[in-house]
Scaffold this motif. Sequence first.
Motif, mmCIF file in Angstrom:
data_model
loop_
_atom_site.group_PDB
_atom_site.id
_atom_site.type_symbol
_atom_site.label_atom_id
_atom_site.label_comp_id
_atom_site.label_asym_id
_atom_site.label_seq_id
_atom_site.Cartn_x
_atom_site.Cartn_y
_atom_site.Cartn_z
ATOM 1 N N ILE A 88 -2.659 -12.294 7.520
ATOM 2 C CA ILE A 88 -2.762 -12.160 6.062
ATOM 3 C C ILE A 88 -1.860 -11.037 5.564
ATOM 4 O O ILE A 88 -1.137 -11.193 4.567
ATOM 5 C CB ILE A 88 -4.227 -11.893 5.651
ATOM 6 N N LEU A 89 -1.889 -9.902 6.240
ATOM 7 C CA LEU A 89 -1.059 -8.770 5.804
ATOM 8 C C LEU A 89 0.418 -9.061 6.011
ATOM 9 O O LEU A 89 1.255 -8.718 5.158
ATOM 10 C CB LEU A 89 -1.458 -7.501 6.568
ATOM 11 N N ALA A 90 0.759 -9.662 7.121
ATOM 12 C CA ALA A 90 2.166 -9.954 7.400
ATOM 13 C C ALA A 90 2.758 -10.911 6.368
ATOM 14 O O ALA A 90 3.946 -10.825 6.034
ATOM 15 C CB ALA A 90 2.314 -10.530 8.801
ATOM 16 N N ALA A 91 1.926 -11.832 5.851
ATOM 17 C CA ALA A 91 2.410 -12.850 4.911
ATOM 18 C C ALA A 91 2.190 -12.468 3.448
ATOM 19 O O ALA A 91 2.507 -13.256 2.558
ATOM 20 C CB ALA A 91 1.703 -14.175 5.191
ATOM 21 N N ALA A 92 1.670 -11.269 3.190
ATOM 22 C CA ALA A 92 1.343 -10.873 1.815
ATOM 23 C C ALA A 92 2.594 -10.813 0.940
ATOM 24 O O ALA A 92 3.700 -10.497 1.409
ATOM 25 C CB ALA A 92 0.657 -9.503 1.815
ATOM 26 N N ASP A 93 2.406 -11.110 -0.328
ATOM 27 C CA ASP A 93 3.494 -11.016 -1.311
ATOM 28 C C ASP A 93 3.606 -9.560 -1.743
ATOM 29 O O ASP A 93 3.101 -9.149 -2.781
ATOM 30 C CB ASP A 93 3.188 -11.920 -2.506
ATOM 31 N N ALA A 94 4.248 -8.767 -0.891
ATOM 32 C CA ALA A 94 4.355 -7.321 -1.097
ATOM 33 C C ALA A 94 5.648 -6.841 -0.458
ATOM 34 O O ALA A 94 6.199 -7.509 0.431
ATOM 35 C CB ALA A 94 3.159 -6.604 -0.477
ATOM 36 N N PRO A 95 6.171 -5.681 -0.864
ATOM 37 C CA PRO A 95 7.380 -5.148 -0.235
ATOM 38 C C PRO A 95 7.224 -4.999 1.270
ATOM 39 O O PRO A 95 6.122 -4.718 1.768
ATOM 40 C CB PRO A 95 7.541 -3.777 -0.914
ATOM 41 N N ALA A 96 8.336 -5.177 1.990
ATOM 42 C CA ALA A 96 8.290 -5.172 3.456
ATOM 43 C C ALA A 96 7.718 -3.878 4.010
ATOM 44 O O ALA A 96 6.899 -3.894 4.942
ATOM 45 C CB ALA A 96 9.693 -5.421 4.018
ATOM 46 N N GLN A 97 8.123 -2.732 3.457
ATOM 47 C CA GLN A 97 7.638 -1.461 3.981
ATOM 48 C C GLN A 97 6.136 -1.304 3.762
ATOM 49 O O GLN A 97 5.432 -0.756 4.619
ATOM 50 C CB GLN A 97 8.382 -0.283 3.333
ATOM 51 N N LEU A 98 5.650 -1.778 2.643
ATOM 52 C CA LEU A 98 4.209 -1.713 2.387
ATOM 53 C C LEU A 98 3.452 -2.571 3.392
ATOM 54 O O LEU A 98 2.405 -2.152 3.915
ATOM 55 C CB LEU A 98 3.910 -2.159 0.951
ATOM 56 N N ARG A 99 3.981 -3.749 3.686
ATOM 57 C CA ARG A 99 3.315 -4.608 4.669
ATOM 58 C C ARG A 99 3.279 -3.940 6.038
ATOM 59 O O ARG A 99 2.271 -3.990 6.746
ATOM 60 C CB ARG A 99 4.013 -5.963 4.752
ATOM 61 N N VAL A 100 4.374 -3.285 6.409
ATOM 62 C CA VAL A 100 4.405 -2.565 7.691
ATOM 63 C C VAL A 100 3.372 -1.430 7.683
ATOM 64 O O VAL A 100 2.637 -1.241 8.661
ATOM 65 C CB VAL A 100 5.819 -2.010 7.969
ATOM 66 N N ASP A 101 3.301 -0.694 6.597
ATOM 67 C CA ASP A 101 2.332 0.406 6.502
ATOM 68 C C ASP A 101 0.899 -0.110 6.563
ATOM 69 O O ASP A 101 0.030 0.498 7.197
ATOM 70 C CB ASP A 101 2.548 1.196 5.206
ATOM 71 N N TRP A 102 0.653 -1.232 5.900
ATOM 72 C CA TRP A 102 -0.681 -1.842 5.968
ATOM 73 C C TRP A 102 -1.022 -2.260 7.403
ATOM 74 O O TRP A 102 -2.122 -1.989 7.890
ATOM 75 C CB TRP A 102 -0.732 -3.072 5.066
#
Length: 292
Positions: free
Chosen positions: A124-138
Amino acid sequence: MPTDALFARWAQRVEIALERALPSAETAPQRLHAAMRHASLGGGKRMRPLLVYASGTLFDADEALLDPPAAAVELIHAYSLVHDDLPAMDDDDLRRGRPTVHIAFDEATAILAGDALQTRAFEILAAADAPAQLRVDWLRTLADASGAGGMCGGQALDIDATGRLQTLDELQRMHALKTGALIRAAVRLGALGGGASENELASLDMFATALGLAFQVRDDILDVESSSEKLGKTAGKDEAQAKSTYPALLGMPGAKAKLGELAEAMREALHGFGDRAEPLAALGRLAVERDH
């Protein structure tokens, strides 16, 4: 908006996000998918997703952006409960007022359901509609909280301590990992979504650390003072299994005094945010005052 109404709205948001994230029970393998849904939907306090929304909206994050981390942290929590209830762990028959997954299905399915819920959280986090760095941080935040240096490590310490009396420091370290790590992650996930600064993250981490410990102290108190019907899980198991708890180590008056100290620590940690932090403060009060 009153916090009760806000929390109800957020709980509904995460319920919808979980419903969408989980495979249909009609899709093969049906038994596994049904077990995943049994573990995740239609119950629980949803404390961790609420913390995601409360910390994110503190920094004006869009609620839609917060849906993926809110759902992901709840799936990690659900997986941990499925495995925690297994005969090899706490051997419990009741969770959220319903049969635990290994009772409703079987042990093998429960193990697989927990595994699948964990991996789905990261998908879910990897596929989220969010900036790449934010997804990595999550992803890093949730992985750190759920692994050997967090929730799993805390559960291992809990198993190692079975049958012996822990010191207060040992008990607090165990719960800082077993319960507190995922609560701290939930607060951080939301704050990261809102672009919080390092100083703001540090203050929120202090709040979440106190909250995680308060949540466990209150759990220990309720295990003594409440009933299985009210808790939705088996009451009195800590004493029956000779587990170290805050009432056992501090006495009930001492455990309640500790809870008061943690409530004050939460208030101090949020002081600099002013009225904007009221949803987080309300969740802190809920952890301290809840009756189930």
